[in-house]
Design a protein around this motif. Structure first.
Motif, short mmCIF file in Angstrom:
data_model
loop_
_atom_site.label_atom_id
_atom_site.label_comp_id
_atom_site.label_asym_id
_atom_site.label_seq_id
_atom_site.Cartn_x
_atom_site.Cartn_y
_atom_site.Cartn_z
N GLU A 314 0.82 -1.22 0.00
CA GLU A 314 0.00 0.00 0.00
C GLU A 314 0.85 1.27 0.00
N ALA A 315 1.82 1.32 0.90
CA ALA A 315 2.68 2.50 0.99
C ALA A 315 3.82 2.45 -0.02
N LYS A 316 4.21 1.27 -0.40
CA LYS A 316 5.36 1.09 -1.28
C LYS A 316 5.04 1.44 -2.72
N TYR A 317 3.82 1.14 -3.16
CA TYR A 317 3.46 1.34 -4.56
C TYR A 317 2.17 2.16 -4.68
N PRO A 318 2.25 3.48 -4.53
CA PRO A 318 1.05 4.31 -4.67
C PRO A 318 0.54 4.36 -6.11
N GLY A 319 1.45 4.13 -7.07
CA GLY A 319 1.04 4.14 -8.48
C GLY A 319 0.79 5.53 -9.03
N ILE A 320 0.58 5.60 -10.33
CA ILE A 320 0.30 6.86 -11.00
C ILE A 320 -1.03 6.76 -11.73
N PRO A 321 -1.97 7.67 -11.47
CA PRO A 321 -3.29 7.60 -12.11
C PRO A 321 -3.20 7.59 -13.63
N GLN A 322 -4.01 6.74 -14.24
CA GLN A 322 -4.17 6.61 -15.70
C GLN A 322 -2.92 6.10 -16.41
N SER A 323 -2.03 5.45 -15.67
CA SER A 323 -0.83 4.92 -16.32
C SER A 323 -1.15 3.77 -17.28
N ARG A 324 -2.29 3.12 -17.08
CA ARG A 324 -2.69 2.06 -18.02
C ARG A 324 -3.34 2.63 -19.29
#
Length: 431
Positions: A314-324
């Motif tokens: 959860e904290a390690k990989y917040p991700g980037i919106p709309q990257s897919r």
């Protein structure tokens, strides 16, 4: 006094003073971090403990330059003692002295530059605290360290970094002694950071070059702007989360990390001839099978991928919106990596490279009216300040050669601008 007491010190400094068997304790960083106030307070605690244990000696408070007590840490220590009632009761504080009422432990203040040799004649040094230590010379450190020789004696050091490679920086930040506990302290680590300083910090963030801001508030080195690749071309500030919708499109660029190098992914857009960088993913040691987590986070995980999601992700990989959703351009030197990430559900492809593509990419970046880095993109902002040309080791002259470091976010930015970067020479070369 009870065996345990509550002391008003920042959480990050608890480990510095709670760790036993340490000879060197210290903190470096920007303004407003409470490091000087805390070390002043803890010096009084140390004096109390020594006096109560039957020891006699001095707390030596030194700076590189000190021509009078007004230039010393004396007033800081007095304020710290008076802020804690049981310490205030224990000390005798005069206009020009501080000592325990039983006279076992007292404070001595001196400048190292002109009084170093006389330090050897001082009474037993229990603690030597060197404040504002950035300018302390290598010679001073060589003389001071063996002078503090009592059993259980300690050397404390606090400083605001300025020069990469200063004597203090080399000794306590780059290669600290084995028996040491040194931490970085900045304004965000101070739970009592005052409103008046927050106003000053915000003012500096708006008006100063970011390199100067980072030096004052974030413990960064004072950089030579002439050698900075992106000098005077970027700002770090917040902007509306929906601003990108006014742009033609989103741009995503990815760089792959190897060994200790980080992997990066940036989300950007161009508006009014300015480049906006609004999200970053930055991580070292990201496994290939976890790249989907690194890019997309939990919110954009596929149903089957959610089965692989761990609580610690959860904290390690917040991700980037709309990257897919949007195309990603990446370093073409690892086609097998690109192929694997594509199999995880991303529209990712190689960016073009050619002889001189790095220089052409920098020309493109510097050609924007402004590069606006969102405050959440901390690593991108840090690299913007550190991404530099080499300098001559002897003369300090800035050379037309780019250092191959502090460039992982900016390599990603260049890849994301694939198609926007103008090629000076003909013929693309893939390598």
């Amino acid at each position: 006094m009870e065996s345990q007491v509550d002391l008003p010190i920042p959480a990050k400094l608890v480990q510095v003073f709670a760790t036993e068997g340490v000879r060197y304790r210290g903190a470096f960083g920007g303004r407003g971090s409470a490091k000087t106030r805390t070390f002043a307070l803890m010096s009084a605690v140390k004096a109390y403990q020594a006096a109560e244990s039957g020891l006699s000696g001095v707390i030596l408070c030194a700076r590189e330059y000190m021509n009078s007590l007004e230039e010393s840490s004396m007033e800081e220590i007095k304020q710290a003692i008076r802020s804690v009632p049981w310490l205030d009761d224990y000390f005798d504080i005069g206009e020009k002295y501080i000592r325990t009422k039983n006279r076992r432990v007292g404070y001595v203040f001196c400048g190292l530059r002109h009084n170093l040799d006389s330090i050897k004649s001082k009474a037993r040094i229990l603690v030597a605290w060197v404040d504002e230590a950035e300018s302390v010379s290598a010679t001073a450190w060589k003389k001071l360290r063996p002078t503090v020789r009592e059993k259980g004696s300690e050397i404390w050091v606090t400083w605001n970094p300025e020069k990469d490679g200063s004597a203090t920086d080399k000794l306590f930040r780059k290669n600290p002694p084995q028996s040491s506990m040194i931490v970085e302290m900045n304004y965000g680590d101070n739970p009592w950071f005052p409103d008046v300083l927050e106003e000053e910090r915000q003012e500096d963030l708006r008006n100063l070059d970011y390199a100067d801001y980072a030096w004052i508030w974030e413990g960064a080195y004072l950089e030579n702007s002439d050698k900075q690749v992106l000098a005077n071309r970027y700002v770090v500030q917040d902007f509306a989360s929906d601003l990108w919708q006014k742009a033609d499109r989103l741009l995503f660029g990815a760089d792959f990390g190897f060994a200790k190098d980080p992997s990066t992914l940036l989300r950007m857009f161009i508006l009014d001839n300015s480049l906006y960088i609004e999200y970053e993913a930055y991580g070292t040691g990201v496994e290939l099978d976890d790249m989907w987590k690194f890019y997309a986070g939990k919110e954009e995980a596929r149903p089957k991928q959610l089965e692989e999601w761990k609580v610690t992700d959860e904290a390690k990989y917040p991700g980037i919106p709309q990257s897919r959703k949007w195309p990603i351009k990446a370093d073409n030197s690892r086609p097998e990596t690109i192929s694997h990430i594509k199999s995880q559900g991303f529209n990712i492809a190689s960016a073009q490279k050619w002889q001189g593509s790095v220089e052409d990419g920098i020309t493109c970046l510097r050609g924007f009216k402004q590069i606006v880095i969102h405050t959440r993109c901390k690593e991108t902002a840090k690299e913007a300040r550190l991404y530099s040309y080499k300098t001559d080791r002897i003369t300090g002259e800035v050379l037309p050669v780019i250092e191959d470091k502090h460039n992982h976010c900016w390599d990603a930015a260049r890849y994301g601008l694939d198609g926007y970067i103008k090629q000076k020479s003909k013929g693309a070369i893939f390598f």
